[in-house]
Design a protein around this motif. Structure first.
Motif, PDB file in Angstrom:
ATOM      1  N   LYS A  61       0.821  -1.200   0.046  1.00 59.76           N
ATOM      2  CA  LYS A  61      -0.249  -0.226  -0.035  1.00 59.76           C
ATOM      3  C   LYS A  61       0.660   0.908  -0.051  1.00 59.76           C
ATOM      4  N   GLU A  64       1.997   2.176  -2.895  1.00 57.12           N
ATOM      5  CA  GLU A  64       1.411   3.231  -3.957  1.00 57.12           C
ATOM      6  C   GLU A  64       0.842   4.532  -3.880  1.00 57.12           C
ATOM      7  N   THR A  65       1.147   4.996  -2.415  1.00 64.94           N
ATOM      8  CA  THR A  65       0.798   6.122  -2.312  1.00 64.94           C
ATOM      9  C   THR A  65       2.816   6.753  -1.807  1.00 64.94           C
ATOM     10  N   ASN A  86       9.599  -3.203  -1.636  1.00 62.73           N
ATOM     11  CA  ASN A  86       8.782  -4.386  -2.321  1.00 62.73           C
ATOM     12  C   ASN A  86       8.900  -5.601  -2.982  1.00 62.73           C
TER      13      ASN A  86
END
Length: 197
Positions: A61, A64-65, A86
């Motif tokens: 998550k 993504e941000t 990641n």
């Protein structure tokens, strides 16, 4: 020479490492950049099961941000930090997981831990970073597999919670390598095990 196993931890003044939300009020751009630079010196993560599960749930998550979201205060990460977290290979030590349950670019370490970690250290590449994973760190210490400790101490006294160094670990002499004082008041101490000559 081979790769080194680097143990990098956040702890309170009284040695607690559990659930480090207490770090958030002291989080700064300086600290995040420092931790990113540390990540760049490594190319693999070695994790215990509990840390792996927490990271695997949160980091995709954040990718993504590029933001760490929490109940206290959200903060941005340096560009590329989450991508590396990641994408790096993760080696997970667990007696409860199976390889089929591994995701987030993770491989389960099965068999003799010392033997498997020595294999990883013997492979070409950059250093191997251990984050959190208190039980794993204590096991690595028992087998003399830790090449460096980077302990960031935050100006917080927690009172209770799991500690990095527990009562039943072996005595270990360390050599001081570096001290970094951050503007937030956190201090990172770097030590290497003293080897008998």
């Amino acid at each position: 020479m081979g790769r080194k196993v680097i143990v990098s931890e956040f702890v309170t003044m009284d040695g607690v490492m559990e659930n480090p939300v207490w770090t958030v009020p002291f989080n700064t751009v300086e600290q995040n950049q420092h931790k990113f630079e540390e990540l760049l010196t490594c190319d693999a993560l070695l994790l215990g099961r509990i840390t792996y599960e927490g990271f695997a749930a949160a980091w995709p998550k954040m990718g993504e941000t590029n933001t760490v979201v929490n109940q206290i205060r959200d903060f941005a990460l340096p560009e590329g930090f989450a991508d590396r977290m990641n994408n790096y290979p993760k080696y997970v030590v667990s007696r409860k997981k199976t390889q089929q349950q591994m995701n987030w670019n993770a491989t389960l370490i099965q068999g003799d831990l010392k033997e498997e970690v020595l294999k990883l250290k013997g492979q070409p590449g950059k250093n191997i970073l251990v984050l959190g994973s208190g039980e794993l760190v204590r096991t690595l210490m028992q087998h003399d597999l830790v090449d460096e400790f980077r302990i960031m101490i935050f100006p917080v006294i927690q009172g209770n919670g799991r500690r990095l160094f527990t009562e039943n670990i072996n005595t270990m002499s360390l050599k001081h390598v570096n001290t970094k004082t951050l503007l937030s008041g956190a201090v990172e101490l770097t030590y290497r095990p003293s080897k008998e000559d």
